[in-house]
Design an enzyme around this catalytic site. Structure first.
Site, PDB file in Angstrom:
ATOM      1  N   THR A  70      -4.772   4.349   4.570  1.00 41.24           N
ATOM      2  CA  THR A  70      -3.685   4.978   3.826  1.00 41.24           C
ATOM      3  C   THR A  70      -2.358   4.871   4.581  1.00 41.24           C
ATOM      4  O   THR A  70      -2.351   4.838   5.821  1.00 41.24           O
ATOM      5  CB  THR A  70      -4.023   6.468   3.592  1.00 41.24           C
ATOM      6  OG1 THR A  70      -2.846   7.165   3.208  1.00 41.24           O
ATOM      7  CG2 THR A  70      -4.551   7.152   4.854  1.00 41.24           C
ATOM      8  N   ASP A  71      -1.256   4.879   3.844  1.00 48.34           N
ATOM      9  CA  ASP A  71       0.070   4.889   4.488  1.00 48.34           C
ATOM     10  C   ASP A  71       0.312   6.203   5.228  1.00 48.34           C
ATOM     11  O   ASP A  71       1.221   6.287   6.054  1.00 48.34           O
ATOM     12  CB  ASP A  71       1.176   4.639   3.452  1.00 48.34           C
ATOM     13  CG  ASP A  71       1.228   5.669   2.332  1.00 48.34           C
ATOM     14  OD1 ASP A  71       0.342   6.553   2.274  1.00 48.34           O
ATOM     15  OD2 ASP A  71       2.156   5.594   1.503  1.00 48.34           O
ATOM     16  N   GLU A  72      -0.510   7.223   4.949  1.00 53.05           N
ATOM     17  CA  GLU A  72      -0.269   8.534   5.578  1.00 53.05           C
ATOM     18  C   GLU A  72      -0.470   8.486   7.096  1.00 53.05           C
ATOM     19  O   GLU A  72       0.011   9.357   7.812  1.00 53.05           O
ATOM     20  CB  GLU A  72      -1.151   9.608   4.919  1.00 53.05           C
ATOM     21  CG  GLU A  72      -0.866   9.681   3.430  1.00 53.05           C
ATOM     22  CD  GLU A  72      -1.480  10.878   2.707  1.00 53.05           C
ATOM     23  OE1 GLU A  72      -1.710  11.913   3.343  1.00 53.05           O
ATOM     24  OE2 GLU A  72      -1.714  10.743   1.496  1.00 53.05           O
TER      25      GLU A  72
ATOM     26  N   TYR B  90      -6.174  15.242   7.608  1.00 52.16           N
ATOM     27  CA  TYR B  90      -6.646  14.076   6.842  1.00 52.16           C
ATOM     28  C   TYR B  90      -6.113  12.788   7.447  1.00 52.16           C
ATOM     29  O   TYR B  90      -6.870  11.866   7.765  1.00 52.16           O
ATOM     30  CB  TYR B  90      -6.218  14.191   5.368  1.00 52.16           C
ATOM     31  CG  TYR B  90      -6.291  12.866   4.616  1.00 52.16           C
ATOM     32  CD1 TYR B  90      -7.517  12.262   4.359  1.00 52.16           C
ATOM     33  CD2 TYR B  90      -5.134  12.213   4.176  1.00 52.16           C
ATOM     34  CE1 TYR B  90      -7.595  11.036   3.684  1.00 52.16           C
ATOM     35  CE2 TYR B  90      -5.196  10.997   3.508  1.00 52.16           C
ATOM     36  CZ  TYR B  90      -6.422  10.412   3.262  1.00 52.16           C
ATOM     37  OH  TYR B  90      -6.498   9.204   2.607  1.00 52.16           O
TER      38      TYR B  90
ATOM     39  N   LYS C  39      -7.970   9.677   9.333  1.00 49.28           N
ATOM     40  CA  LYS C  39      -7.910   8.291   8.849  1.00 49.28           C
ATOM     41  C   LYS C  39      -7.366   7.371   9.955  1.00 49.28           C
ATOM     42  O   LYS C  39      -7.844   6.252  10.128  1.00 49.28           O
ATOM     43  CB  LYS C  39      -7.016   8.182   7.601  1.00 49.28           C
ATOM     44  CG  LYS C  39      -7.606   8.766   6.334  1.00 49.28           C
ATOM     45  CD  LYS C  39      -8.868   8.079   5.852  1.00 49.28           C
ATOM     46  CE  LYS C  39      -8.659   6.686   5.316  1.00 49.28           C
ATOM     47  NZ  LYS C  39      -9.929   6.108   4.780  1.00 49.28           N
TER      48      LYS C  39
ATOM     49  N   ASN D  14       8.077  14.509  -6.420  1.00 47.36           N
ATOM     50  CA  ASN D  14       6.987  15.172  -7.150  1.00 47.36           C
ATOM     51  C   ASN D  14       7.482  15.851  -8.426  1.00 47.36           C
ATOM     52  O   ASN D  14       6.842  15.756  -9.473  1.00 47.36           O
ATOM     53  CB  ASN D  14       6.326  16.230  -6.263  1.00 47.36           C
ATOM     54  CG  ASN D  14       5.581  15.611  -5.100  1.00 47.36           C
ATOM     55  OD1 ASN D  14       5.217  14.434  -5.154  1.00 47.36           O
ATOM     56  ND2 ASN D  14       5.357  16.385  -4.055  1.00 47.36           N
TER      57      ASN D  14
HETATM   58  P1  NAD Z   1     -12.345  10.105  -3.431  1.00 48.40           P
HETATM   59  O1  NAD Z   1     -12.351  11.402  -2.704  1.00 48.40           O
HETATM   60  O2  NAD Z   1     -12.082  10.071  -4.892  1.00 48.40           O
HETATM   61  O3  NAD Z   1     -13.739   9.356  -3.188  1.00 48.40           O
HETATM   62  C1  NAD Z   1     -14.393   9.356  -1.964  1.00 48.40           C
HETATM   63  C2  NAD Z   1     -15.832   8.919  -2.220  1.00 48.40           C
HETATM   64  O4  NAD Z   1     -16.495   8.876  -0.946  1.00 48.40           O
HETATM   65  C3  NAD Z   1     -16.635   9.881  -3.108  1.00 48.40           C
HETATM   66  O5  NAD Z   1     -17.410   9.154  -4.021  1.00 48.40           O
HETATM   67  C4  NAD Z   1     -17.518  10.622  -2.122  1.00 48.40           C
HETATM   68  O6  NAD Z   1     -18.754  11.045  -2.694  1.00 48.40           O
HETATM   69  C5  NAD Z   1     -17.727   9.561  -1.061  1.00 48.40           C
HETATM   70  N1  NAD Z   1     -18.033  10.138   0.256  1.00 48.40           N
HETATM   71  C6  NAD Z   1     -17.399  11.160   0.883  1.00 48.40           C
HETATM   72  N2  NAD Z   1     -17.991  11.404   2.066  1.00 48.40           N
HETATM   73  C7  NAD Z   1     -18.995  10.504   2.193  1.00 48.40           C
HETATM   74  C8  NAD Z   1     -19.953  10.237   3.208  1.00 48.40           C
HETATM   75  N3  NAD Z   1     -20.019  10.981   4.318  1.00 48.40           N
HETATM   76  N4  NAD Z   1     -20.832   9.235   3.031  1.00 48.40           N
HETATM   77  C9  NAD Z   1     -20.800   8.480   1.893  1.00 48.40           C
HETATM   78  N5  NAD Z   1     -19.934   8.705   0.900  1.00 48.40           N
HETATM   79  C10 NAD Z   1     -19.028   9.694   1.059  1.00 48.40           C
HETATM   80  O7  NAD Z   1     -11.290   9.207  -2.641  1.00 48.40           O
HETATM   81  P2  NAD Z   1     -10.371   8.025  -3.183  1.00 48.40           P
HETATM   82  O8  NAD Z   1      -9.090   8.580  -3.634  1.00 48.40           O
HETATM   83  O9  NAD Z   1     -11.168   7.145  -4.076  1.00 48.40           O
HETATM   84  O10 NAD Z   1     -10.082   7.250  -1.814  1.00 48.40           O
HETATM   85  C11 NAD Z   1     -10.951   6.213  -1.363  1.00 48.40           C
HETATM   86  C12 NAD Z   1     -10.452   5.714  -0.023  1.00 48.40           C
HETATM   87  O11 NAD Z   1      -9.110   5.225  -0.150  1.00 48.40           O
HETATM   88  C13 NAD Z   1     -10.392   6.784   1.059  1.00 48.40           C
HETATM   89  O12 NAD Z   1     -10.819   6.200   2.264  1.00 48.40           O
HETATM   90  C14 NAD Z   1      -8.929   7.178   1.120  1.00 48.40           C
HETATM   91  O13 NAD Z   1      -8.586   7.612   2.418  1.00 48.40           O
HETATM   92  C15 NAD Z   1      -8.254   5.870   0.775  1.00 48.40           C
HETATM   93  N6  NAD Z   1      -6.949   5.972   0.114  1.00 48.40           N
HETATM   94  C16 NAD Z   1      -6.771   6.766  -0.977  1.00 48.40           C
HETATM   95  C17 NAD Z   1      -5.530   6.819  -1.599  1.00 48.40           C
HETATM   96  C18 NAD Z   1      -5.299   7.640  -2.849  1.00 48.40           C
HETATM   97  O14 NAD Z   1      -4.157   7.735  -3.312  1.00 48.40           O
HETATM   98  N7  NAD Z   1      -6.320   8.237  -3.456  1.00 48.40           N
HETATM   99  C19 NAD Z   1      -4.474   6.043  -1.106  1.00 48.40           C
HETATM  100  C20 NAD Z   1      -4.696   5.243   0.013  1.00 48.40           C
HETATM  101  C21 NAD Z   1      -5.935   5.213   0.610  1.00 48.40           C
HETATM  102  P1  TYD Z   2      -1.759  14.658  -3.503  1.00 45.52           P
HETATM  103  O1  TYD Z   2      -2.057  14.108  -4.854  1.00 45.52           O
HETATM  104  O2  TYD Z   2      -2.623  15.727  -2.939  1.00 45.52           O
HETATM  105  O3  TYD Z   2      -1.671  13.392  -2.520  1.00 45.52           O
HETATM  106  P2  TYD Z   2      -1.127  13.304  -0.986  1.00 45.52           P
HETATM  107  O4  TYD Z   2      -0.968  14.666  -0.437  1.00 45.52           O
HETATM  108  O5  TYD Z   2      -2.239  12.555  -0.307  1.00 45.52           O
HETATM  109  O6  TYD Z   2       0.145  12.533  -1.071  1.00 45.52           O
HETATM  110  O7  TYD Z   2      -0.279  15.203  -3.526  1.00 45.52           O
HETATM  111  C1  TYD Z   2       0.815  14.388  -3.913  1.00 45.52           C
HETATM  112  C2  TYD Z   2       2.082  15.206  -3.731  1.00 45.52           C
HETATM  113  O8  TYD Z   2       2.081  16.278  -4.677  1.00 45.52           O
HETATM  114  C3  TYD Z   2       2.183  15.866  -2.361  1.00 45.52           C
HETATM  115  O9  TYD Z   2       3.537  15.849  -1.950  1.00 45.52           O
HETATM  116  C4  TYD Z   2       1.732  17.304  -2.607  1.00 45.52           C
HETATM  117  C5  TYD Z   2       2.153  17.555  -4.044  1.00 45.52           C
HETATM  118  N1  TYD Z   2       1.298  18.490  -4.830  1.00 45.52           N
HETATM  119  C6  TYD Z   2       1.872  19.538  -5.535  1.00 45.52           C
HETATM  120  O10 TYD Z   2       3.106  19.733  -5.519  1.00 45.52           O
HETATM  121  N2  TYD Z   2       1.054  20.364  -6.267  1.00 45.52           N
HETATM  122  C7  TYD Z   2      -0.304  20.200  -6.301  1.00 45.52           C
HETATM  123  O11 TYD Z   2      -1.018  21.019  -6.968  1.00 45.52           O
HETATM  124  C8  TYD Z   2      -0.882  19.098  -5.585  1.00 45.52           C
HETATM  125  C9  TYD Z   2      -2.363  18.865  -5.590  1.00 45.52           C
HETATM  126  C10 TYD Z   2      -0.021  18.255  -4.861  1.00 45.52           C
END
Ligand code: NAD
Ligand code: TYD
Length: 378
Positions: free
Chosen positions: A139-141, A164, A168, A263
């Protein structure tokens, strides 16, 4: 080719499974997932009927299980999506995030090393099987938080601020260590915020959609000025495909589409879009939980407006702004996002309107308890 897709029952992982099946006719997919609150097999109901897909329930931290998967299948690629992924939850329980995102990653790497190496060379480096690769979805975070100006590039120093993102970053560092120390073929991708179908409604966009449909307030943290860089999930899947098959070994690739938004603007746009859809296509008003009938006999939607917004207590250590510079992946691999935000957000909202049963399913368990805990004193 056989791909191990860890975390394949979550948001991005399940979209990747669907994308790979549709675009790679020879791909065999082993979906490995612990099915935490964020994983849902219903999302893959159709795909699991396909003989090219096998599901294995397991934790990436469980060595016996990861070894079993590697010994049962001739895995050539690992794409690791498995992680604890929600910042708010990481503030409540940081240790779980370290356990899964760091130690789970290390366990996967180590299992792959055991099954993918055939001995050692004269300098004691493992000899790797041809054609294998491990891709860490990050992630970019991990780069921390930006002010008004600038973008994250692949050389921006890691500076994570939340449990988090720290976890990561720890995962990324151990991937890099395996790349250097054991010459393991690896890549790391770092993507900005995703949105699209099957997004669990604890994250901003699906939570806002769900709350509007339920007639609930829309919690905006702080003053809503925090900026995220949004990418449609399918574009992320295409980028991972490009890096997995064509990325230079050991390289990091940032993924983002220059779509920064505050947001508060995202929330206003979602409200406006849902209202417009319901004006144009009144059948969707049936999806609303709050069904007050107006004098003309239709379901009232006049309350779907910015008054639903509720500014609540800010997230602790809330990162101000994320923004990706995707020059490297665009120039080296020819990847560019294909879905504009205007198009993607409309598609996403329609998807939620048409798939309320999925939302009900994934929020029927512990979700309500989580929502109460997280939001009751904000
Ligand atoms: P998500 O929380 O929707 O899915 C995570 C999945 O991993 C779930 O199916 C969960 O059951 C599984 N999981 C959790 N712990 C586990 C373990 N110990 N063993 C096996 N499986 C496990 O997350 P997401 O949004 O789909 O993100 C997927 C990946 O992409 C993550 O690594 C996250 O850090 C990264 N990512 C997400 C975003 C985003 O915007 N959602 C952006 C950049 C990177
Ligand atoms: P989120 O979807 O949790 O992603 P991330 O924190 O990984 O970027 O949140 C996106 C942005 O929205 C973040 O700045 C936090 C804000 N946010 C709210 O303002 N209200 C909410 O209920 C949630 C879940 C997030």
């Amino acid at each position: 080719m056989t791909y191990l897709i860890t975390g394949g029952a979550g948001f991005i992982g399940s979209n990747f499974v669907k994308y790979m099946l549709a675009t790679h006719p020879d791909a065999k997919l082993i979906v490995y997932d612990a099915l935490t609150y964020a994983g849902n097999l219903g999302t893959l109901a159709e795909e699991l009927k396909n003989p090219r897909v096998t599901f294995v329930k397991g934790d990436i931290c469980d060595r016996d299980m990861t070894e079993k998967v590697f010994s049962d299948y001739e895995i050539e690629y690992v794409v690791n999506f498995a992680a604890e992924s929600h910042v708010d939850r990481s503030i409540e329980n940081p240790q779980l995030f370290l356990q899964v995102n760091v130690l789970g990653t290390q366990n996967l790497l180590d299992t792959a090393k055991k099954y993918w190496t055939t001995g050692k060379d004269e300098n004691n480096y493992p000899i790797w099987r041809e054609g294998v690769k491990y891709l860490q979805v990050s992630t970019d975070e991990v780069y921390g938080s930006l002010g008004e100006e600038g973008f994250f590039t692949e050389t921006t120093p890691l500076d994570p601020r939340s449990p988090y993102s720290a976890a990561k970053a720890g995962g990324d560092l151990i991937v890099r260590a395996y790349g250097e120390t054991y010459r393991m073929p690896v890549n790391i991708t770092r993507c900005s915020n995703n949105y699209g179908p099957y997004h669990f409604p604890e994250k901003l966009i699906p939570l806002i959609i769900r709350n509007i449909l339920a007639g609930k307030q829309l919690p905006v943290y702080g003053d809503g000025s925090n900026v995220r860089d949004w990418l449609y999930v399918e574009d992320h899947c295409k980028a991972i495909d490009a890096v997995l098959h064509r990325g230079r070994l050991d390289e990091v690739y940032n993924i983002g589409g220059h779509n920064e938004e505050k947001n508060i603007e995202i929330v206003r746009l979602v409200i406006k879009t849902i209202r417009e859809i319901m004006e144009k296509e009144p059948k969707y008003r049936e999806v609303l939980k709050k069904k007050e009938i107006t004098a003309d006999g239709t379901i009232d939607i006049s309350w779907i407006n910015d008054d639903l917004i509720s500014f609540v207590k800010d997230r602790q250590g809330h990162d101000q702004r994320y923004a990706i510079d995707p020059t490297k992946i665009s120039e080296e691999l020819g990847w560019l996002p294909e879905t504009t935000f205007d198009e993607g957000i409309v598609k996403t909202i329609y998807w939620y309107l048409d798939n309320q049963q999925w939302v009900e399913e994934v929020t029927s368990g512990d979700y309500m308890k989580y929502y109460e805990q997280m939001y009751h004193n904000r």
